[in-house]
Design a protein around this motif. Structure first.
Motif, short mmCIF file in Angstrom:
data_model
loop_
_atom_site.label_atom_id
_atom_site.label_comp_id
_atom_site.label_asym_id
_atom_site.label_seq_id
_atom_site.Cartn_x
_atom_site.Cartn_y
_atom_site.Cartn_z
N GLU A 94 -5.20 6.49 1.06
CA GLU A 94 -4.08 5.59 0.78
C GLU A 94 -4.38 4.78 -0.48
O GLU A 94 -5.49 4.87 -1.06
CB GLU A 94 -3.84 4.65 1.98
N ALA A 120 0.85 -1.19 0.00
CA ALA A 120 0.00 0.00 0.00
C ALA A 120 0.89 1.24 0.00
O ALA A 120 1.94 1.25 -0.63
CB ALA A 120 -0.89 -0.07 1.24
N PHE A 154 -4.47 8.51 5.92
CA PHE A 154 -4.29 7.12 5.49
C PHE A 154 -5.62 6.36 5.45
O PHE A 154 -5.72 5.36 4.77
CB PHE A 154 -3.26 6.38 6.36
N GLU A 214 -2.66 -5.39 10.54
CA GLU A 214 -2.90 -6.72 11.12
C GLU A 214 -3.50 -7.69 10.12
O GLU A 214 -3.14 -8.86 10.08
CB GLU A 214 -3.84 -6.58 12.33
N TYR A 215 -4.41 -7.19 9.32
CA TYR A 215 -5.18 -8.08 8.43
C TYR A 215 -5.74 -9.25 9.21
O TYR A 215 -5.57 -10.42 8.85
CB TYR A 215 -4.34 -8.53 7.23
N THR A 250 -3.88 0.66 -2.12
CA THR A 250 -3.44 -0.71 -1.82
C THR A 250 -3.49 -1.52 -3.12
O THR A 250 -4.22 -1.16 -4.05
CB THR A 250 -4.36 -1.45 -0.81
O1 9MR Z 1 -7.59 -2.13 3.90
C1 9MR Z 1 -7.61 -2.31 5.30
C2 9MR Z 1 -8.94 -1.87 5.83
O2 9MR Z 1 -9.97 -2.70 5.32
C3 9MR Z 1 -8.93 -1.89 7.34
O3 9MR Z 1 -10.13 -1.34 7.82
C4 9MR Z 1 -7.74 -1.10 7.85
C5 9MR Z 1 -7.63 -1.07 9.37
O4 9MR Z 1 -7.40 -2.32 9.86
O5 9MR Z 1 -6.53 -1.62 7.31
C6 9MR Z 1 -6.47 -1.54 5.92
O6 9MR Z 1 -5.28 -2.08 5.47
C7 9MR Z 1 -4.10 -1.34 5.66
C8 9MR Z 1 -3.08 -2.33 6.18
O7 9MR Z 1 -3.43 -2.73 7.47
C9 9MR Z 1 -1.66 -1.82 6.12
N1 9MR Z 1 -1.32 -1.31 4.83
C10 9MR Z 1 -2.23 -0.27 4.38
C11 9MR Z 1 -3.64 -0.80 4.31
C12 9MR Z 1 -4.59 0.25 3.75
O8 9MR Z 1 -4.79 1.32 4.59
#
Ligand code: 9MR
Ligand code: ZN
Length: 559
Positions: free
Chosen positions: A538, A159, A534, A314-315, A540
């Motif tokens: 952001e 991302a 962010f 975290e995913y 991804t």
């Molecule tokens: O895309 C993700 C989103 O669905 C979640 O709500 C969010 C918070 O947990 O995290 C997003 O993913 C991020 C990831 O954790 C780290 N890289 C950037 C991603 C996009 O913001």
């Protein structure tokens, strides 16, 4: 926050896809606050080529304004146009062309090249956005012997940060491979990447760059590390090659193994005509991951949680059954072995999980797509029934999306609460869903309606939204300029890296910029083009990937 500007949004305006429309397809725009008669002017001659009247205005709750729409169906001559209302309010310039989306399709795909990690981005491919190779060190394994090092280099940065995460990667590669399989003719052009011209379509060359990295994340026993990141996010002004903190493999997870098995099985199928050895390698990796999954105890079949020291994305997940289902379905499609089908059937019966979702957490839709294909010619009753049930669900959902989109002032299919983190992904996923529904139906009117609805999702992304912003960098007259994308912030190039899809409106206001500047706004307006945001601005890989799918479909329609 004093330097942040509030952007005007709730003004009388005309919102339209800033790229434009394909000849032969229906064309529409939306207006907010203003409604009534409109003129369409040819930009070159200033001649009025069409007049019309917008539909009666209705309050759009997600947008927080009154909206009406106008149809341009009478207009099908290639050219550049603008719409004018009340003598003074003008739309952005848009084109009508035979293939208006070819360039943006290539840019969306080429954006994956810009996300590449572990190699230099050379000027001849990257232009001004070139940079030195990054993240070349081997990594340590969290909780393991600190003297052990594993190879890490390759793949795409997830991302705007430089982490690399398996479940995110799996969605992205799956979308790209499905796009290629559904619309191969959309991927004949070169995207000017190092592999171009090697006899393999560039979309697969690009996908393979990620797959090779994913393979590094598999442990010898078949398990898959959840992610590879530094312990914390680097600062926003750090170029990738200057991010030198130690790289750490987070623990293995069931969701990583499931999505890895599924996407490797898919890769084995898709790459088989181009490289048999690679296809066999992917298949073996998928089967190893599956065997590991089968060997897990139920307490291991849980969503991943960050170890305490690890602060990157975290995913996590709510449940892991859908990952299991996707893996089973994909392995069945690849091998035809009944044990996978038995497992997939059992999972759909024993548990209630969404069968049509195409997210990074809810992946049931990918399993369903695999089974819809695999069971197409099935002879036995169980398979025929299962396929019927899956197809019904898919079409029911498509009809819901169609209706949402038809009722919405901007043609978008989101409910109010779906304007959450990464809402652009949901919009593009819905486009994908509708396009797949179009392929599944024999009814030509339905087919057309689904495609038109998918096209409206695309129009929203490219400017037909309450902010009048094109969410793809480098395209449109008012597009994202300050994405929360470290290279775009840290390089000295004024323009952001092109072909980025911004996350889009997020009513969660999950960052301080959004919280300070967007409070009180309606959902569709909860977006700010600010590098600190962010949670709205952001990029991804898995927000770009469904956009590639939709772009490829709409670019191939007129061929
Ligand atoms: O895309 C993700 C989103 O669905 C979640 O709500 C969010 C918070 O947990 O995290 C997003 O993913 C991020 C990831 O954790 C780290 N890289 C950037 C991603 C996009 O913001
Ligand atoms: Zn890197």
């Amino acid at each position: 926050m004093a330097d942040m500007k509030r952007e005007q949004w709730n003004d009388a305006a005309i919102r339209v896809n800033q790229i434009g429309f394909s000849t032969g397809f229906s064309k529409a725009f939306s207006t907010q606050i203003v409604s009534g008669s409109f003129d369409v002017l040819n930009v070159d001659t200033d001649e009025c080529v069409l007049t019309g009247t917008t539909s009666p205005a209705t309050e759009d709750e997600a947008a927080g304004v009154r909206v009406s729409s106008g149809r341009l169906d009478g207009l099908d001559t290639p050219g550049s146009y603008r719409i004018r209302m009340k003598d003074a309010i003008e739309s952005p310039v848009f084109t009508i062309a035979h293939r208006p989306y070819q360039a943006i399709k290539l840019a969306l795909l080429r954006n994956f090249y810009f996300q590449r990690c572990g190699m230099e981005l050379e000027e001849k491919y990257a232009g001004p956005w070139k940079h030195a190779a990054c993240h070349l060190d081997d990594g340590i394994i969290h909780g393991d012997d600190p003297s052990i090092r594993r190879k890490t280099a390759g793949g795409w940065h997830d991302a705007g940060d430089y982490g690399k995460y398996i479940v995110a990667a799996a969605k992205a590669v799956a979308d790209l491979m499905l796009a290629y399989e559904a619309y191969p003719s959309a991927f004949e052009e070169s995207t000017n990447i190092p592999e171009s011209g090697n006899g393999v379509p560039d979309i697969l060359n690009e996908t393979r760059y990620e797959l090779e990295w994913m393979l590094l994340l598999q442990r010898e026993d078949g398990a898959v590390y959840h992610k590879l990141t530094t312990l914390e996010f680097p600062g926003l002004h750090v170029m990738p090659e200057d991010d030198l903190a130690p790289l750490v493999f987070s623990p293995v997870s069931f969701t990583a193994a499931g999505t890895f098995a599924a996407s490797m099985a898919m890769a084995s199928r898709v790459f088989a005509p181009f490289d048999e050895a690679f296809a066999a390698y992917c298949r073996a990796a998928a089967e190893r991951a599956w065997r590991w999954m089968e060997s897990t105890e139920s307490f291991e079949r849980v969503p991943f949680r960050n170890p305490r020291e690890v602060k990157t994305g975290e995913y996590g997940d709510r449940m892991v059954i859908d990952e299991h289902y996707w893996a089973a379905a994909e392995l069945y499609r690849l091998t035809g072995e009944s044990k996978y089908l038995v497992q997939a059937v059992m999972l759909t019966q024993s548990d209630d999980f969404p069968l049509c979702e195409l997210g990074w957490a809810d992946v049931g839709g990918y399993g369903t797509i695999a089974l819809l294909h695999a069971l197409r010619d099935a002879g036995d009753d169980t398979s025929t029934q299962l396929r019927g049930r899956l197809a019904d669900q898919w079409m029911t959902r498509a009809d819901e999306l169609l209706e949402l989109s038809e009722r919405n002032g901007f043609g978008v299919s989101l409910t109010q609460k779906q304007y959450k983190w990464g809402s652009s992904m949901i919009v593009m996923n819905n486009g994908m869903h509708l396009l797949i529904a179009a392929e599944l139906t024999q009814d030509s009117d339905r087919h057309r309606q689904y495609i038109e609805a998918a096209t409206r999702q695309w129009h929203y992304l490219l400017g037909c939204n309450v902010l009048g912003i094109c969410y793809v960098t480098g395209f449109g007259s008012h597009s994202v300029m300050h994405p929360h994308h470290r290279p775009s912030v840290a390089d000295r190039v004024p323009l952001p890296v092109p072909g980025i899809v911004a996350g889009g409106p997020n009513l969660g206001l999950n960052d301080t910029a959004a919280a300070a500047l967007l409070i009180g706004r309606p959902p569709m307006a909860c977006y700010i083009d600010h590098e600190d945001s962010f949670s709205t601005n952001e990029n991804t890989i898995y927000w770009n990937s469904p956009a590639v799918y939709v772009a490829a479909a709409l670019d191939s329609l007129n061929r």
